[in-house]
Design an enzyme around this catalytic site. Structure first.
Site, PDB file in Angstrom:
ATOM      1  N   SER A  77      15.701  25.299  24.579  1.00 16.91           N
ATOM      2  CA  SER A  77      16.370  23.992  24.437  1.00 16.91           C
ATOM      3  C   SER A  77      17.881  24.141  24.371  1.00 16.91           C
ATOM      4  CB  SER A  77      15.846  23.237  23.213  1.00 16.91           C
ATOM      5  OG  SER A  77      16.264  23.840  22.009  1.00 16.91           O
ATOM      6  N   ARG A  90      13.046  50.618  23.234  1.00 18.06           N
ATOM      7  CA  ARG A  90      14.069  49.585  23.072  1.00 18.06           C
ATOM      8  C   ARG A  90      15.296  49.903  23.944  1.00 18.06           C
ATOM      9  NH1 ARG A  90      14.556  45.592  19.288  1.00 18.06           N
ATOM     10  NH2 ARG A  90      12.976  46.553  17.947  1.00 18.06           N
ATOM     11  N   ARG A 136      15.151  39.453  20.663  1.00 18.50           N
ATOM     12  CA  ARG A 136      15.127  40.916  20.603  1.00 18.50           C
ATOM     13  C   ARG A 136      16.435  41.436  20.016  1.00 18.50           C
ATOM     14  NH1 ARG A 136      10.577  43.146  20.402  1.00 18.50           N
ATOM     15  NH2 ARG A 136      11.429  45.115  21.148  1.00 18.50           N
ATOM     16  N   LEU A 164      19.297  43.918  20.001  1.00 13.20           N
ATOM     17  CA  LEU A 164      19.890  44.666  21.106  1.00 13.20           C
ATOM     18  C   LEU A 164      20.548  45.959  20.604  1.00 13.20           C
ATOM     19  CD1 LEU A 164      21.373  41.491  22.768  1.00 13.20           C
ATOM     20  CD2 LEU A 164      19.589  42.948  23.788  1.00 13.20           C
ATOM     21  N   ASN A 174      25.801  34.466  20.477  1.00 16.17           N
ATOM     22  CA  ASN A 174      24.474  34.156  19.958  1.00 16.17           C
ATOM     23  C   ASN A 174      24.569  32.921  19.074  1.00 16.17           C
ATOM     24  OD1 ASN A 174      21.632  34.648  19.294  1.00 16.17           O
ATOM     25  ND2 ASN A 174      22.379  35.158  17.258  1.00 16.17           N
ATOM     26  N   HIS A 190      22.549  31.430  15.778  1.00 21.11           N
ATOM     27  CA  HIS A 190      21.617  31.847  14.730  1.00 21.11           C
ATOM     28  C   HIS A 190      21.332  30.648  13.827  1.00 21.11           C
ATOM     29  CE1 HIS A 190      19.659  34.447  11.799  1.00 21.11           C
ATOM     30  NE2 HIS A 190      20.346  33.842  10.866  1.00 21.11           N
ATOM     31  N   LEU A 199      23.200  43.292  13.156  1.00 15.89           N
ATOM     32  CA  LEU A 199      22.451  42.066  13.395  1.00 15.89           C
ATOM     33  C   LEU A 199      23.064  40.858  12.699  1.00 15.89           C
ATOM     34  CD1 LEU A 199      19.863  40.928  14.734  1.00 15.89           C
ATOM     35  CD2 LEU A 199      18.709  41.337  12.550  1.00 15.89           C
ATOM     36  N   ASP A 200      23.292  39.786  13.488  1.00 15.57           N
ATOM     37  CA  ASP A 200      23.735  38.490  12.951  1.00 15.57           C
ATOM     38  C   ASP A 200      24.962  38.646  12.061  1.00 15.57           C
ATOM     39  OD1 ASP A 200      20.245  37.647  12.475  1.00 15.57           O
ATOM     40  OD2 ASP A 200      21.519  37.487  14.240  1.00 15.57           O
ATOM     41  N   GLU A 229      22.736  21.986  16.940  1.00 13.34           N
ATOM     42  CA  GLU A 229      22.880  23.177  17.797  1.00 13.34           C
ATOM     43  C   GLU A 229      23.188  22.758  19.229  1.00 13.34           C
ATOM     44  OE1 GLU A 229      19.890  26.223  17.597  1.00 13.34           O
ATOM     45  OE2 GLU A 229      19.416  25.746  15.527  1.00 13.34           O
TER      46      GLU A 229
HETATM   47  N1  LIG Z   1      22.539  43.901  18.048  1.00  6.13           N
HETATM   48  C1  LIG Z   1      22.264  42.578  17.929  1.00  6.13           C
HETATM   49  N2  LIG Z   1      21.187  42.078  18.563  1.00  6.13           N
HETATM   50  C2  LIG Z   1      20.898  40.748  18.429  1.00  6.13           C
HETATM   51  C3  LIG Z   1      21.683  39.913  17.611  1.00  6.13           C
HETATM   52  C4  LIG Z   1      22.825  40.479  16.956  1.00  6.13           C
HETATM   53  O1  LIG Z   1      23.585  39.788  16.239  1.00  6.13           O
HETATM   54  N3  LIG Z   1      23.071  41.810  17.133  1.00  6.13           N
HETATM   55  N4  LIG Z   1      21.315  38.581  17.414  1.00  6.13           N
HETATM   56  C5  LIG Z   1      19.896  38.317  17.702  1.00  6.13           C
HETATM   57  C6  LIG Z   1      19.371  36.935  17.560  1.00  6.13           C
HETATM   58  N5  LIG Z   1      18.592  36.861  16.304  1.00  6.13           N
HETATM   59  C7  LIG Z   1      19.001  35.937  15.395  1.00  6.13           C
HETATM   60  O2  LIG Z   1      19.875  35.090  15.660  1.00  6.13           O
HETATM   61  C8  LIG Z   1      17.483  37.711  16.051  1.00  6.13           C
HETATM   62  C9  LIG Z   1      16.590  37.988  17.076  1.00  6.13           C
HETATM   63  C10 LIG Z   1      15.505  38.845  16.849  1.00  6.13           C
HETATM   64  C11 LIG Z   1      15.302  39.402  15.593  1.00  6.13           C
HETATM   65  C12 LIG Z   1      14.138  40.348  15.396  1.00  6.13           C
HETATM   66  O3  LIG Z   1      13.845  40.738  14.274  1.00  6.13           O
HETATM   67  N6  LIG Z   1      13.489  40.698  16.512  1.00  6.13           N
HETATM   68  C13 LIG Z   1      12.361  41.659  16.502  1.00  6.13           C
HETATM   69  C14 LIG Z   1      11.180  41.043  17.236  1.00  6.13           C
HETATM   70  C15 LIG Z   1      10.847  39.695  16.636  1.00  6.13           C
HETATM   71  C16 LIG Z   1       9.877  38.910  17.539  1.00  6.13           C
HETATM   72  O4  LIG Z   1       9.559  39.379  18.651  1.00  6.13           O
HETATM   73  O5  LIG Z   1       9.497  37.790  17.108  1.00  6.13           O
HETATM   74  C17 LIG Z   1      12.767  42.944  17.229  1.00  6.13           C
HETATM   75  O6  LIG Z   1      13.678  42.892  18.100  1.00  6.13           O
HETATM   76  O7  LIG Z   1      12.117  43.969  16.949  1.00  6.13           O
HETATM   77  C18 LIG Z   1      16.176  39.123  14.566  1.00  6.13           C
HETATM   78  C19 LIG Z   1      17.261  38.263  14.781  1.00  6.13           C
HETATM   79  C20 LIG Z   1      19.565  38.821  19.095  1.00  6.13           C
HETATM   80  N7  LIG Z   1      19.827  40.242  19.107  1.00  6.13           N
HETATM   81  N1  LIG Z   2      17.322  34.645  16.160  1.00  2.78           N
HETATM   82  C1  LIG Z   2      17.577  33.679  17.191  1.00  2.78           C
HETATM   83  C2  LIG Z   2      16.974  32.352  16.801  1.00  2.78           C
HETATM   84  O1  LIG Z   2      16.135  32.253  15.914  1.00  2.78           O
HETATM   85  N2  LIG Z   2      17.439  31.303  17.488  1.00  2.78           N
HETATM   86  C3  LIG Z   2      16.945  29.981  17.221  1.00  2.78           C
HETATM   87  O2  LIG Z   2      15.782  29.706  17.998  1.00  2.78           O
HETATM   88  C4  LIG Z   2      15.617  28.266  18.009  1.00  2.78           C
HETATM   89  C5  LIG Z   2      14.986  27.821  19.318  1.00  2.78           C
HETATM   90  O3  LIG Z   2      15.962  27.928  20.291  1.00  2.78           O
HETATM   91  P1  LIG Z   2      15.709  27.388  21.794  1.00  2.78           P
HETATM   92  O4  LIG Z   2      15.032  26.022  21.689  1.00  2.78           O
HETATM   93  O5  LIG Z   2      17.074  27.320  22.382  1.00  2.78           O
HETATM   94  O6  LIG Z   2      14.787  28.401  22.465  1.00  2.78           O
HETATM   95  C6  LIG Z   2      17.016  27.680  17.707  1.00  2.78           C
HETATM   96  O7  LIG Z   2      16.996  27.024  16.447  1.00  2.78           O
HETATM   97  C7  LIG Z   2      17.919  28.913  17.632  1.00  2.78           C
HETATM   98  O8  LIG Z   2      18.959  28.764  16.668  1.00  2.78           O
END
Ligand SMILES: Nc1nc2c(c(=O)[nH]1)N[C@@H](CN(C=O)c1ccc(C(=O)N[C@@H](CCC(=O)O)C(=O)O)cc1)CN2
Ligand SMILES: NCC(=O)N[C@@H]1O[C@H](COP(=O)([O-])[O-])[C@@H](O)[C@H]1O
Length: 213
Positions: free
Chosen positions: A13, A69, A95, A97, A111, A113, A148-149, A178
């Site tokens: 979205s 990864r 994911r 990164l 990103n 969050h 992260l974040d 958002e």
């Molecule tokens: N190095 C970074 N990578 C990412 C960031 C960041 O700031 N630094 N932001 C995230 C987005 N995010 C929250 O906003 C977020 C996304 C994913 C996860 C997480 O725990 N992912 C797991 C899998 C979870 C799943 O598949 O449901 C994983 O990668 O093992 C936490 C926060 C994007 N990447």
């Molecule tokens: N860690 C990243 C995360 O949780 N992002 C969050 O996923 C929701 C769905 O987004 P979308 O409708 O744009 O797919 C949004 O609330 C966004 O902030």
């Protein structure tokens, strides 16, 4: 014409909001591709129906662990680079990164969050905010760093947490903001309107970096 690549994992979205704003407001940019780590991401259908190139790099095909990864991120970067982006946007991309990936796009990787960072990094943010008794919640657009974040904050959106809220109701209230905040933040980056100094990010045109209902 600047080129934007958007990464999604689900409905997309926020990606939709960016596509509509880019076209409706005639940004000096285009969304060149939408890339997902999940073949079933609903946002891929929206992108294809709007004439935007799509690609999938299925993280499950790489297995688990650090080597997997890293291999996933390398393939993801190869696919992204085939569209020669100026800006890469994470929009519901789920994911973590690798530092190598983040470094490749340093300073042009955004990103969104769903919390008021630095509170509640990670997952399940709305559940945690309600559990903590917060009276406000929201979302944060930030530059992506290896931690992260944790990257410099570009903009934040704040909403009240109402009595009786569950995570779904709060998520819906935040999502509406958002969809206003993220397109503005992406436009600012695309147009070179952000001044970044350490953790301080300022919009050079003086546009508000705080979004409210
Ligand atoms: N190095 C970074 N990578 C990412 C960031 C960041 O700031 N630094 N932001 C995230 C987005 N995010 C929250 O906003 C977020 C996304 C994913 C996860 C997480 O725990 N992912 C797991 C899998 C979870 C799943 O598949 O449901 C994983 O990668 O093992 C936490 C926060 C994007 N990447
Ligand atoms: N860690 C990243 C995360 O949780 N992002 C969050 O996923 C929701 C769905 O987004 P979308 O409708 O744009 O797919 C949004 O609330 C966004 O902030």
């Amino acid at each position: 014409m600047k080129r934007i690549v958007i990464l999604i994992s689900g409905r997309g979205s926020n990606m939709e909001a960016i596509v509509h704003a880019c076209r409706d407001q005639a940004w000096p940019a285009e969304v060149s591709a939408v890339v997902s780590n999940r073949p079933d991401a609903a946002g891929l259908t929206f992108a294809a129906n709007h004439g935007i190139a799509t690609a999938v790099v299925d993280h499950k095909a790489f297995g688990k662990g650090d080597a997997a990864r890293a291999a996933f991120d390398q393939e993801l970067a190869r696919v992204i680079d085939s569209y020669a982006p100026d800006v890469v946007v994470l929009a519901g991309f789920m994911r973590i990164l690798t530092p190598e990936f983040v470094q490749r796009y340093a300073g042009r990787l955004l990103n969104i969050h769903p919390s008021l960072l630095p509170s509640f990094p990670g997952l399940h943010t709305h559940e945690r905010a309600i559990e903590a008794g917060c009276r406000v919640a929201g979302a944060t657009v930030h530059l992506v760093t290896a931690e992260l974040d944790h990257g410099p904050i570009v903009a934040q959106a704040v909403v009240p947490v109402l009595d009786g809220d569950n995570a779904q109701a709060l998520a819906q209230r935040v999502l509406g903001l958002e969809h206003r905040m993220y397109p503005s933040a992406v436009r600012w980056m695309v147009c070179g309107e952000l001044a970044i100094s350490g953790n301080q990010v300022r919009h050079l045109g003086g546009e508000a970096q705080l979004f409210t209902l």
